[in-house]
Design an enzyme around this catalytic site. Structure first.
Site, PDB file in Angstrom:
ATOM      1  N   ASP A  68      -9.004  -3.365  -7.146  1.00  0.00           N
ATOM      2  CA  ASP A  68      -8.300  -3.258  -5.495  1.00  0.00           C
ATOM      3  C   ASP A  68      -9.539  -2.927  -5.183  1.00  0.00           C
ATOM      4  O   ASP A  68      -9.949  -1.578  -4.443  1.00  0.00           O
ATOM      5  CB  ASP A  68      -7.669  -2.123  -5.638  1.00  0.00           C
ATOM      6  CG  ASP A  68      -6.685  -1.667  -4.989  1.00  0.00           C
ATOM      7  OD1 ASP A  68      -7.008  -1.177  -3.430  1.00  0.00           O
ATOM      8  OD2 ASP A  68      -5.099  -2.006  -4.723  1.00  0.00           O
ATOM      9  N   HIS A  80      -6.436  -6.639  -1.428  1.00  0.00           N
ATOM     10  CA  HIS A  80      -5.494  -4.914  -1.937  1.00  0.00           C
ATOM     11  C   HIS A  80      -4.516  -5.551  -0.445  1.00  0.00           C
ATOM     12  O   HIS A  80      -4.566  -6.031   0.421  1.00  0.00           O
ATOM     13  CB  HIS A  80      -6.269  -3.891  -0.719  1.00  0.00           C
ATOM     14  CG  HIS A  80      -5.544  -2.718  -0.251  1.00  0.00           C
ATOM     15  ND1 HIS A  80      -4.863  -2.064  -1.592  1.00  0.00           N
ATOM     16  CD2 HIS A  80      -4.571  -2.170   0.924  1.00  0.00           C
ATOM     17  CE1 HIS A  80      -4.252  -1.133  -1.085  1.00  0.00           C
ATOM     18  NE2 HIS A  80      -4.058  -1.409   0.013  1.00  0.00           N
ATOM     19  N   SER A 124       0.598  -1.307  -0.059  1.00  0.00           N
ATOM     20  CA  SER A 124       0.193   0.501  -0.154  1.00  0.00           C
ATOM     21  C   SER A 124       0.880   0.850   0.205  1.00  0.00           C
ATOM     22  O   SER A 124       1.724   1.297  -1.362  1.00  0.00           O
ATOM     23  CB  SER A 124      -1.190   0.148   1.140  1.00  0.00           C
ATOM     24  OG  SER A 124      -1.971   0.983   0.826  1.00  0.00           O
TER      25      SER A 124
END
Length: 426
Positions: A302, A369, A206
């Site tokens: 995502d 994710h 991330s």
């Protein structure tokens, strides 16, 4: 608006654990077939490989020595930290650096809130469990299990990129020192044996994945040319797209981060000659300047971006999209068409990576994710697969050159049967 992004990521960022996507009710036909499906699952589990893994290892926190003297501090002024597990055997001289994620803070208020958590202060940091690409279990992590593995804790709120100071709402200082944290941690690790590494991989998840892209060439430059150095971006390909209300909420967030925390120093110089610093902070621009071989791992649906970039709170009739955002299987056909448009935009912005022969891609169509730090997604009997390869197998093939042209882009949702309902969704 954007300070609400921080708690959303907090649990995953600090514990590296994943929630399970809730199961949706099925019809009678599926219920009747449940025993047969269960039997088939058992067969698959035992036929693919015996991936019975040990419990994740807990690795203690190490605070960076002399950090305050270098100005390399977290938002609250406390020293930054990392978790180092030493390699062994054939991996004793190989290093994997993992930059932790956890969104960003783009205002004095949101950064003030972060400094009262492990995302802004080492006072709240504890030991971490290492799983997935961090695991020391050969069955769970076949290629990197015996490497020196480091998780660098994220406590600056700007993807390890800023260099500035601010003032908290209570009158105390806020330290935006992500760039200095990066430099201090890497310098310290060099003194602990990374300077004689034979192979190295910089990665993250991330916001930490975006940091890996920002620092990729700098990391490469710290080693002799004969050392194999590569980068892996996991769920760091955030895109500048209009949300459902027509606003560019992600650009607004990043613009705040870029100017509040002064990240200009880490941005590509060639990009800054032609574009605004905010644009240069997005992965689609960063990859145009990276010369180090890089692997892009991302879901083209995502879950974090769909919830926070495409359909952030307040940008649409709440009831219409809340169920869809919670579970992609609840989306209407009209909503799925919108998500397909998001996928197409994301894939189009990866053109540079797709054309570069030294780069790799694994773009699945799962609603998830961050996939590297979890056993279930990295390498398990129910992991996502493209070309019948798990993410771990594909990344290993790319890093070690076992296959040529390691680039896989999935078909449109719901085409991939290996996208389990149990994948982490942020």
């Amino acid at each position: 608006m954007f300070s609400t992004l921080q708690p959303h990521k907090k649990a995953m960022a600090t514990e590296l654990l994943s929630p399970l996507l809730p199961q949706r009710r099925r019809g009678l036909a599926v219920a009747a077939a449940a025993p047969l499906l269960l039997l088939l699952l058992v067969v698959v589990v035992f036929s693919r490989s015996r991936l019975t893994v040990s419990s994740p290892e807990r690795v203690d926190l190490t605070l960076v020595a002399g950090a305050r003297e270098k100005g390399a501090v977290c938002l609250d002024g406390s020293p930054p930290g990392y978790h180092l597990r030493r390699g062994f055997g054939s991996g004793a001289h190989n290093w994997l650096i993992y930059l932790q994620g956890g969104a960003w803070c783009n205002t004095t208020q949101s950064c003030s809130e972060r400094k009262r958590s492990s995302l802004g202060s080492s006072k709240f940091m504890r030991a971490l469990k290492f799983s997935g690409i961090l695991s020391n279990d050969h069955l769970e992590n076949p290629d990197f299990y015996n490497w020196n593995i480091v998780v660098v804790r994220y406590c600056d709120g700007a993807s390890f990129a800023g260099d500035a100071e601010g003032e908290d709402l209570d009158g105390t200082k806020l330290f935006f020192r992500g760039l200095r944290i990066w430099e201090a941690v890497i310098d310290e690790l060099m003194g602990k044996g990374m300077d004689i590494a034979q192979q190295a991989l910089l990665t993250g998840c991330s916001a930490g994945s975006l940091a890996a892209l920002l620092h990729c060439d700098n990391f490469r430059g710290r080693f002799p040319q004969e050392v194999a150095v590569k980068c892996l971006s996991d769920a760091g390909f955030f895109i500048d797209v209009k949300d459902l209300s027509g606003e560019r909420s992600m650009r607004s967030l990043i613009n705040g981060v870029v100017h509040l925390q002064n990240v200009r120093e880490v941005l590509p110089k060639d990009c800054l000659q032609n574009k605004d610093p905010t644009e240069c902070f997005f992965a689609s621009e960063l990859i145009k300047s990276i010369s180090t071989p890089t692997f892009i791992l991302n879901s083209d649906y995502d879950s974090w971006q769909i919830r926070n970039v495409l359909a952030p709170s307040g940008s649409y009739p709440q009831q219409a999209w809340s169920s869809c955002k919670a579970d992609i299987r609840n989306c209407s056909s009209t909503q799925i068409d919108v998500l397909h448009g998001f996928k197409n935009k994301l894939v189009s912005e990866m053109k540079v990576a797709e054309d570069n022969k030294n780069w790799g891609l694994f773009i699945d169509s799962c609603f998830t994710h961050c996939q590297t730090p979890f056993h279930i997604t990295w390498h398990s009997p129910i992991s996502p697969r493209l070309g019948d390869k798990t993410i771990a197998e594909t990344v290993g093939d790319w890093y070690f050159g076992r296959r040529q042209d390691v680039k896989q882009i999935d078909c449109e949702y719901p085409c991939n049967p290996t996208c389990s309902s149990r994948l982490p969704t942020a």
